[in-house]
Write a protein that holds these residues in place. Structure first.
Motif, PDB file in Angstrom:
ATOM      1  N   LYS A  82      67.444  26.184  13.090  1.00 46.34           N
ATOM      2  CA  LYS A  82      65.689  24.871  13.210  1.00 46.34           C
ATOM      3  C   LYS A  82      65.578  24.592  13.760  1.00 46.34           C
ATOM      4  CE  LYS A  82      69.113  25.468   8.653  1.00 46.34           C
ATOM      5  NZ  LYS A  82      68.525  25.951   7.720  1.00 46.34           N
ATOM      6  N   GLN A  83      65.489  23.887  14.673  1.00 46.59           N
ATOM      7  CA  GLN A  83      65.370  23.252  15.914  1.00 46.59           C
ATOM      8  C   GLN A  83      65.642  23.318  17.103  1.00 46.59           C
ATOM      9  OE1 GLN A  83      63.031  22.126  16.884  1.00 46.59           O
ATOM     10  NE2 GLN A  83      61.810  20.835  14.222  1.00 46.59           N
ATOM     11  N   PRO A  84      65.047  24.412  17.610  1.00 51.81           N
ATOM     12  CA  PRO A  84      65.845  25.180  19.085  1.00 51.81           C
ATOM     13  C   PRO A  84      65.558  23.776  20.213  1.00 51.81           C
ATOM     14  CG  PRO A  84      64.408  26.580  18.600  1.00 51.81           C
ATOM     15  CD  PRO A  84      64.264  25.756  17.247  1.00 51.81           C
ATOM     16  N   VAL A  85      64.484  23.081  20.402  1.00 52.48           N
ATOM     17  CA  VAL A  85      63.644  22.393  21.147  1.00 52.48           C
ATOM     18  C   VAL A  85      64.697  20.964  20.984  1.00 52.48           C
ATOM     19  CG1 VAL A  85      62.543  21.057  20.045  1.00 52.48           C
ATOM     20  CG2 VAL A  85      61.842  21.642  22.462  1.00 52.48           C
ATOM     21  N   LEU A  86      65.347  20.948  20.163  1.00 49.82           N
ATOM     22  CA  LEU A  86      66.241  19.838  20.080  1.00 49.82           C
ATOM     23  C   LEU A  86      67.813  20.235  21.065  1.00 49.82           C
ATOM     24  CD1 LEU A  86      66.993  16.949  19.517  1.00 49.82           C
ATOM     25  CD2 LEU A  86      68.104  17.923  17.034  1.00 49.82           C
ATOM     26  N   ALA A  87      67.957  21.680  20.452  1.00 50.15           N
ATOM     27  CA  ALA A  87      69.017  22.008  21.163  1.00 50.15           C
ATOM     28  C   ALA A  87      69.574  21.806  23.072  1.00 50.15           C
ATOM     29  CB  ALA A  87      69.742  23.789  20.672  1.00 50.15           C
ATOM     30  N   GLU A  88      68.155  22.299  23.167  1.00 46.57           N
ATOM     31  CA  GLU A  88      67.435  22.808  24.232  1.00 46.57           C
ATOM     32  C   GLU A  88      67.888  21.599  25.398  1.00 46.57           C
ATOM     33  OE1 GLU A  88      63.982  24.709  27.911  1.00 46.57           O
ATOM     34  OE2 GLU A  88      63.626  23.800  25.422  1.00 46.57           O
ATOM     35  N   LEU A  89      67.205  20.465  24.531  1.00 51.35           N
ATOM     36  CA  LEU A  89      67.501  18.850  25.113  1.00 51.35           C
ATOM     37  C   LEU A  89      68.702  18.033  25.004  1.00 51.35           C
ATOM     38  CD1 LEU A  89      65.370  16.226  23.486  1.00 51.35           C
ATOM     39  CD2 LEU A  89      67.176  16.168  24.137  1.00 51.35           C
ATOM     40  N   GLU A  90      69.337  18.533  23.972  1.00 49.37           N
ATOM     41  CA  GLU A  90      70.594  18.271  24.020  1.00 49.37           C
ATOM     42  C   GLU A  90      71.120  19.230  25.371  1.00 49.37           C
ATOM     43  OE1 GLU A  90      71.805  15.848  22.831  1.00 49.37           O
ATOM     44  OE2 GLU A  90      71.598  14.812  21.266  1.00 49.37           O
ATOM     45  N   SER A  91      70.991  20.386  26.021  1.00 49.10           N
ATOM     46  CA  SER A  91      71.705  21.078  26.789  1.00 49.10           C
ATOM     47  C   SER A  91      71.637  20.210  28.071  1.00 49.10           C
ATOM     48  CB  SER A  91      71.590  22.559  26.292  1.00 49.10           C
ATOM     49  OG  SER A  91      69.887  22.747  26.942  1.00 49.10           O
ATOM     50  N   GLN A  92      70.398  19.047  27.983  1.00 47.72           N
ATOM     51  CA  GLN A  92      69.797  18.517  29.733  1.00 47.72           C
ATOM     52  C   GLN A  92      70.304  17.153  29.739  1.00 47.72           C
ATOM     53  OE1 GLN A  92      65.700  19.257  29.892  1.00 47.72           O
ATOM     54  NE2 GLN A  92      66.000  21.577  29.075  1.00 47.72           N
ATOM     55  N   VAL A  93      70.897  16.326  28.367  1.00 51.14           N
ATOM     56  CA  VAL A  93      71.458  15.347  29.050  1.00 51.14           C
ATOM     57  C   VAL A  93      72.590  15.210  29.297  1.00 51.14           C
ATOM     58  CG1 VAL A  93      72.506  13.180  27.685  1.00 51.14           C
ATOM     59  CG2 VAL A  93      70.680  14.805  26.861  1.00 51.14           C
ATOM     60  N   ALA A  94      72.542  14.087  30.906  1.00 48.15           N
ATOM     61  CA  ALA A  94      73.212  13.805  31.114  1.00 48.15           C
ATOM     62  C   ALA A  94      74.165  15.031  32.032  1.00 48.15           C
ATOM     63  CB  ALA A  94      73.769  12.261  30.542  1.00 48.15           C
ATOM     64  N   ASN A  95      75.583  14.577  31.297  1.00 47.95           N
ATOM     65  CA  ASN A  95      76.767  16.076  32.568  1.00 47.95           C
ATOM     66  C   ASN A  95      77.004  15.870  31.297  1.00 47.95           C
ATOM     67  OD1 ASN A  95      78.773  13.307  33.086  1.00 47.95           O
ATOM     68  ND2 ASN A  95      77.115  12.579  34.398  1.00 47.95           N
ATOM     69  N   ILE A  96      78.252  16.812  31.214  1.00 45.61           N
ATOM     70  CA  ILE A  96      78.636  17.702  30.544  1.00 45.61           C
ATOM     71  C   ILE A  96      79.857  16.738  29.768  1.00 45.61           C
ATOM     72  CG2 ILE A  96      80.532  18.658  32.158  1.00 45.61           C
ATOM     73  CD1 ILE A  96      79.348  20.028  29.206  1.00 45.61           C
ATOM     74  N   ARG A  97      80.602  15.541  30.887  1.00 39.13           N
ATOM     75  CA  ARG A  97      81.334  14.598  30.283  1.00 39.13           C
ATOM     76  C   ARG A  97      80.665  14.040  29.586  1.00 39.13           C
ATOM     77  NH1 ARG A  97      81.809   9.750  30.932  1.00 39.13           N
ATOM     78  NH2 ARG A  97      79.823   9.260  32.415  1.00 39.13           N
ATOM     79  N   VAL A  98      79.563  13.726  29.858  1.00 40.90           N
ATOM     80  CA  VAL A  98      78.657  12.244  28.587  1.00 40.90           C
ATOM     81  C   VAL A  98      78.461  13.431  27.559  1.00 40.90           C
ATOM     82  CG1 VAL A  98      76.198  11.099  28.457  1.00 40.90           C
ATOM     83  CG2 VAL A  98      77.857  11.239  30.504  1.00 40.90           C
ATOM     84  N   ARG A  99      77.967  14.607  28.022  1.00 42.85           N
ATOM     85  CA  ARG A  99      77.255  15.275  26.696  1.00 42.85           C
ATOM     86  C   ARG A  99      78.777  15.885  25.648  1.00 42.85           C
ATOM     87  NH1 ARG A  99      74.096  18.118  29.962  1.00 42.85           N
ATOM     88  NH2 ARG A  99      75.971  19.723  29.962  1.00 42.85           N
ATOM     89  N   ALA A 100      80.026  15.634  26.072  1.00 41.04           N
ATOM     90  CA  ALA A 100      81.345  15.569  25.097  1.00 41.04           C
ATOM     91  C   ALA A 100      81.561  14.630  25.012  1.00 41.04           C
ATOM     92  CB  ALA A 100      82.251  16.845  26.166  1.00 41.04           C
ATOM     93  N   THR A 101      81.347  13.787  25.000  1.00 42.83           N
ATOM     94  CA  THR A 101      81.665  12.143  24.821  1.00 42.83           C
ATOM     95  C   THR A 101      80.501  11.222  24.013  1.00 42.83           C
ATOM     96  OG1 THR A 101      83.549  12.059  26.426  1.00 42.83           O
ATOM     97  CG2 THR A 101      82.860  10.027  25.281  1.00 42.83           C
TER      98      THR A 101
END
Length: 289
Positions: free
Chosen positions: A91-110
């Motif tokens: 429904k909003q792929p640009v948001l999913a793409e953005l979230e995949s680039q936030v900081a690093n995997i540890r930050v994204r997981a927490t």
């Protein structure tokens, strides 16, 4: 090594109970969701709280649902959850793409989206894109609930417009339509991004003409903001809009409160806005994810 001061974690059963705890403990309390920014600030003595109120245990705050042409994202959803969500990707792929680039995997997981928005760290990604997507946030307290545009939430660097006892519970993002074209790009060479630029365009003829536009810039200024004057230059035929990109970039830079900091001078950031507006425009028009 700096250590955290002692604090107590409270686990309320509901938003109403969490709100009452916030009011009761006052300035000694803070909401705890992901804690990636909060605990770091507390460890470095930039912030000090005796009571942390854990939102992750409250049912319903970590769900993502599609409703009435929008996606409702619970405030306790992590960046990783949003990145991998089928609802968001569809429904909003640009948001999913953005979230995949936030900081690093540890930050994204927490780290959580609600925590990110309320902490209002200037060098952050999500708020800038959510501005151009027309997102709103739901705010609740023991006294009731209200919904506001996301630009009404952030007051400044590390500051928001939540009243005592109020808690951000959901982020509502309109779903993309076939006529929508959007993109987010950032420039980053250190731990945090130097520039983030989000662009949303509406075109009913396959990208030859744009009837509406929204553009926002973040990281170069104390808080992300739209540039309404520049948006007017981003409508019309594609040929004319491309010619006006330098003028639009100048207006974006003029509207933003550009700051000199360790990421670079205000003049350098002005240059980056010009470069990345063109890149983001071409990405949005081409649909290249």
């Amino acid at each position: 090594m700096t250590t955290l001061s002692r604090f107590e974690i409270h686990q309320p059963a509901s938003i109403a109970e969490a709100s009452q705890m916030l009011v009761h403990y006052g300035d000694e309390a803070a909401i705890y969701a992901g804690g990636t920014e909060l605990l770091l600030a507390m460890r470095h003595r930039a912030l000090s709280y005796s009571h942390l109120i854990d939102l992750k245990v409250i049912p319903g705050l970590n769900t993502i649902e599609g409703r009435d042409g929008a996606i409702e994202i619970g405030a306790a959803c992590t960046h990783r959850m949003i990145e991998r969500s089928t609802q968001v990707r569809e429904k909003q792929p640009v948001l999913a793409e953005l979230e995949s680039q936030v900081a690093n995997i540890r930050v994204r997981a927490t780290g959580t989206l609600g925590g990110n928005l309320c902490f209002a760290e200037p060098h952050s990604d999500p708020a800038t894109m959510l501005l151009v997507l027309g997102a709103t946030v739901r705010i609740e307290s023991a006294a009731g609930a209200r919904e506001i545009l996301i630009e009404k939430l952030i007051a400044g660097a590390y500051s928001n417009h939540l009243a005592p006892g109020e808690i951000l519970t959901r982020v509502v993002v309109p779903s993309a339509k076939p006529s929508h074209r959007s993109a987010y790009m950032k420039f980053q060479i250190h731990e945090r991004p130097t520039l983030g630029l989000g662009l949303w365009l509406e075109s009913s003829d396959g990208g030859r003409t744009f009837t509406a536009a929204r553009v926002a810039v973040g990281c170069v200024c104390p808080f992300p903001s739209r540039a309404l004057a520049a948006e007017e230059l981003l409508t019309g035929s594609r040929v004319e809009v491309e010619k006006r990109l330098p003028e639009a970039a100048a207006l974006i830079a003029d509207d933003a409160d550009l700051v000199d900091d360790h990421e670079g001078s205000a003049e350098y950031k002005r240059h980056l806005i010009g470069v990345f507006l063109r890149r983001t425009f071409l990405k949005a028009v081409s649909g290249d994810r």
